[in-house]
Write an enzyme that holds these catalytic residues in place. Structure first.
Site, PDB file in Angstrom:
ATOM      1  N   ASP A 104       0.758  -7.731   1.424  1.00 61.02           N
ATOM      2  CA  ASP A 104       0.495  -6.083   1.745  1.00 61.02           C
ATOM      3  C   ASP A 104       2.143  -6.276   1.774  1.00 61.02           C
ATOM      4  OD1 ASP A 104       0.387  -3.767   1.802  1.00 61.02           O
ATOM      5  OD2 ASP A 104       0.104  -3.581   4.172  1.00 61.02           O
ATOM      6  N   HIS A 157       1.116  -0.725  -0.064  1.00 64.92           N
ATOM      7  CA  HIS A 157      -0.055  -0.160  -0.127  1.00 64.92           C
ATOM      8  C   HIS A 157       0.807   1.255  -0.421  1.00 64.92           C
ATOM      9  CE1 HIS A 157       0.544  -0.455   4.968  1.00 64.92           C
ATOM     10  NE2 HIS A 157       0.527   1.184   4.270  1.00 64.92           N
ATOM     11  N   SER A 200       4.676   2.326   7.692  1.00 65.00           N
ATOM     12  CA  SER A 200       4.190   1.176   6.686  1.00 65.00           C
ATOM     13  C   SER A 200       5.395   1.221   5.837  1.00 65.00           C
ATOM     14  CB  SER A 200       3.349   1.932   6.164  1.00 65.00           C
ATOM     15  OG  SER A 200       1.901   1.883   7.094  1.00 65.00           O
TER      16      SER A 200
END
Length: 368
Positions: free
Chosen positions: A133, A103, A207
């Site tokens: 992911d 993402h 992230s």
């Protein structure tokens, strides 16, 4: 009241941290522990990732036929430019491979990686897997530092861990905590999840960053947080390093993850179902249907069987079985432990190819 020396050292360190005083090198004859030596080794392997790209936006008013007709406006999405920041981890310095979240680079047309030494490098996407992911990037540069990868299956609740990343675009930041839980799932029901939960602060921009153990080994890739406000509340999730390695190997070989299937519909063996089947406290995935001609049928798996382990690893529920199979490749041989009529059995299945029409989830359960 007298405290053990280790506890006294911890309390003294906490007090001096709050007071802003300089920590002493020792307390008595005991050295004060510090993460600094380990962090000096590993932080050069954690990078900041800046992305630019375009996404299509649909004006919600365009969903109203009256509005479109009144203003004679065609129902066409518009392009919007975006830029965002995240983190990544160098896992192969020789080849310039960097792991991050899918993402983080989604819809990105321009990706810039900034190293700790302030070098800025253009990166290209080798492959992404939205299901787990995970994304693999590649840069061309010398003198890179990579992180050794831990066996995340050996992680235990209570292990000390450190999260390194780029929260809020501030640059390299380090937070510490412990492993709070293992095997977490349900964050994205359509994904393949086996998260490590940690209370080490993970915030927007973290992230794709690193979760490392005290030996400076990569335990997981920071991926998500559970929060009502969008900020850290002590519930963060990281993709286990072993899952990351499995996905990475396929992305490097194929540019995508080619997941296979057993060919079964499954549901979690709830306590009520287990009691009705006189199984006590058994946990696992209940096979509700076997697809004709599937790998499961060829292996002798039948409806009503309860899968309790895959390749020696316990299966607690339907999501656990789906994750275990989803991390395997087409043609892999898998050892399945199951219960049939309350009696243990073992079968070997060869993972089959996924039908493009298959659904990952169904209203009656899951497909694997």
């Amino acid at each position: 009241m007298k405290f053990p020396l280790s506890l006294a050292t911890f309390l003294l360190a906490a007090w001096t941290s709050v007071a802003g005083a300089q920590l002493p090198a020792t307390v008595g004859e005991t050295p004060v522990p510090s993460l600094a030596p380990m962090l000096k080794r590993v932080t050069p392997a954690v990078v900041n990732i800046a992305t630019r790209g375009t996404v299509e936006e649909q004006n919600p008013l365009m969903n109203d036929p009256f509005f479109r007709r009144f203003f004679d406006t065609p129902n066409q999405p518009r392009q919007r430019e975006f830029q965002s920041a995240g983190s990544g981890v160098i896992v192969d310095a020789k080849n310039g491979y960097i792991i991050t979240n899918a993402h983080v680079v989604e819809n990105a047309t321009d990706i810039t990686v900034q190293l700790l030494d302030n070098r800025s490098l253009k990166a290209k996407v080798v492959g992404t897997d939205p299901g787990s992911d995970v994304a693999v990037l590649k840069v061309q540069a010398g003198n890179l530092v990579d992180l050794p990868i831990a066996d995340s299956d050996r992680a235990e609740v209570g292990d000390f861990v450190v999260a390194i990343g780029n929260p809020f675009g501030l640059g390299h930041t380090v937070t510490s905590g412990i492993v709070s839980a293992l095997g977490r799932s349900g964050i994205n029901p359509e994904g393949y999840e086996d998260f490590i939960q940690t209370d080490a602060s993970i915030n927007p921009g973290n992230s794709g960053g690193a979760l490392v153990n005290l030996d400076g080994q990569l335990v997981g890739i920071n991926s998500a947080i559970l929060s009502r406000s969008g900020g850290n509340i002590g519930i963060g999730f990281a993709i286990p390093a072993n899952m990351m390695k499995t996905v990475m190997s396929q992305l490097l070989e194929y540019g995508e993850v080619r997941r296979g299937v057993l060919g079964v519909n499954i549901q979690t063996l709830t306590p009520d179902i287990a009691e009705s089947m006189d199984l006590g406290n058994v946990q696992g995935a209940l096979i509700s249907q076997v697809v004709d001609g599937s790998a499961a049928e060829k292996a002798g798996i039948k409806a009503g069987d309860i899968v309790t382990a895959v390749n020696g690893k316990p299966v607690k529920d339907a999501a656990g079985l789906r994750n275990a199979i989803g991390m395997l490749s087409i043609g892999d041989r898998v050892d399945v432990a199951l219960l049939r009529d309350g009696k243990p059995r073992r079968v070997t299945a060869v993972i089959g190819e996924r039908d493009t029409d298959d659904e990952d989830t169904e209203s009656t359960g899951m497909h694997s």
